[in-house]
Write a protein that holds these residues in place. Structure first.
Motif, PDB file in Angstrom:
ATOM      1  N   THR A 188       0.780  -1.146  -0.201  1.00 19.20           N
ATOM      2  CA  THR A 188       0.054   0.029  -0.069  1.00 19.20           C
ATOM      3  C   THR A 188       0.882   1.371  -0.070  1.00 19.20           C
ATOM      4  OG1 THR A 188      -1.546  -1.328   1.315  1.00 19.20           O
ATOM      5  CG2 THR A 188      -1.951   1.223   1.079  1.00 19.20           C
TER       6      THR A 188
ATOM      7  N   ALA B 131      -2.141   6.365   1.313  1.00 21.71           N
ATOM      8  CA  ALA B 131      -3.280   5.360   1.501  1.00 21.71           C
ATOM      9  C   ALA B 131      -3.204   4.622   2.903  1.00 21.71           C
ATOM     10  CB  ALA B 131      -3.592   4.514   0.594  1.00 21.71           C
TER      11      ALA B 131
ATOM     12  N   ARG C 171      -4.313   7.085   5.811  1.00 17.90           N
ATOM     13  CA  ARG C 171      -5.573   7.415   5.796  1.00 17.90           C
ATOM     14  C   ARG C 171      -6.267   6.194   6.450  1.00 17.90           C
ATOM     15  NH1 ARG C 171      -4.849   9.503   0.451  1.00 17.90           N
ATOM     16  NH2 ARG C 171      -5.380   7.274  -0.426  1.00 17.90           N
ATOM     17  N   LEU C 172      -5.881   4.725   6.248  1.00 20.61           N
ATOM     18  CA  LEU C 172      -6.493   3.588   6.564  1.00 20.61           C
ATOM     19  C   LEU C 172      -6.051   3.576   8.161  1.00 20.61           C
ATOM     20  CD1 LEU C 172      -5.793   1.235   3.691  1.00 20.61           C
ATOM     21  CD2 LEU C 172      -7.910   1.715   4.569  1.00 20.61           C
TER      22      LEU C 172
ATOM     23  N   ASN D 224     -13.550   1.162   0.682  1.00 19.31           N
ATOM     24  CA  ASN D 224     -13.716   2.769   0.583  1.00 19.31           C
ATOM     25  C   ASN D 224     -12.324   3.266   0.064  1.00 19.31           C
ATOM     26  OD1 ASN D 224     -16.068   2.658   1.446  1.00 19.31           O
ATOM     27  ND2 ASN D 224     -15.466   3.315   3.593  1.00 19.31           N
ATOM     28  N   GLU D 225     -11.217   2.657   0.674  1.00 19.71           N
ATOM     29  CA  GLU D 225      -9.925   3.108   0.222  1.00 19.71           C
ATOM     30  C   GLU D 225      -9.512   2.693  -1.322  1.00 19.71           C
ATOM     31  OE1 GLU D 225      -6.454   5.180  -0.277  1.00 19.71           O
ATOM     32  OE2 GLU D 225      -7.827   5.211   1.614  1.00 19.71           O
TER      33      GLU D 225
END
Length: 191
Positions: A118, A122, A125-126, A145-146
């Motif tokens: 990843t 990202a 955010r996760l 969602n990601e």
């Protein structure tokens, strides 16, 4: 010339690298997840010892871990952690994006597992989303969602490139080019 290859080097290196974690702050709000874990690889035998070591202080001694084998090429039954054994189990019914940690004395914790490949933005955010106290979002929903956000970014870049390539052509809401004369006129009929 003779060359010696040490096949244990990647595992030893992984043990020296600290676990990348984001944990939910202690609160009375119970959520679906207790945080997120972003491993450096898909090698559970190498990744679980730093994770267990990082969680020893806030959560106590982890004794069992369960995963879904979908994203893990090899699921060892046991992993050595600081002179003791960490039991590893797998269940295909478990969310593939979640890791469950168990302790005899203290309880259970569910962590979102962020894939090692990843992108850092990202993953950030996760990790932030998984650590929100009282969140009702599951690991699978956060990952979906990601993925949708990632597609949206690529789609936006594609549309901007098309705009530039067409010289700023007018587009219908369905993505088809329109003639400039096809633009609606203002309500009073003048351009």
């Amino acid at each position: 010339m003779t060359m010696t290859v040490d096949r244990t080097a990647p595992r030893d290196l992984a043990r020296e690298v600290p676990a990348r974690l984001s944990l939910t702050p202690k609160t009375t709000l119970a959520g679906q997840l207790d945080g997120a874990w972003w491993p450096h690889s898909r090698d559970l035998a190498a990744e679980l010892p730093p994770l267990a070591a990082a969680l020893a202080e806030p959560w106590g001694r982890i004794t069992r871990v369960t995963v879904n084998p979908t994203h893990w090429p090899v699921v060892p039954r046991m992993v050595a952690v600081d002179g003791r054994t960490l039991h590893v189990g797998w269940f295909t019914e478990q969310d593939p994006d979640k890791l469950i940690l168990l302790s005899y004395a203290i309880g259970r914790w569910d962590l979102l597992v962020i894939p090692p490949e990843t992108a850092p933005a990202a993953a950030a955010r996760l990790m932030a989303a998984a650590a929100i106290p009282g969140s009702v979002l599951t690991a699978g929903v956060l990952m979906a969602n990601e993925a949708a956000i990632g597609r949206g970014i690529r789609d936006t870049a594609r549309r901007e490139a098309a705009w530039e390539g067409e010289g700023g052509a007018c587009m219908s809401p369905f993505g088809a080019p329109m003639e400039r004369s096809a633009l609606p006129l203002p309500a009073n009929g003048r351009r």
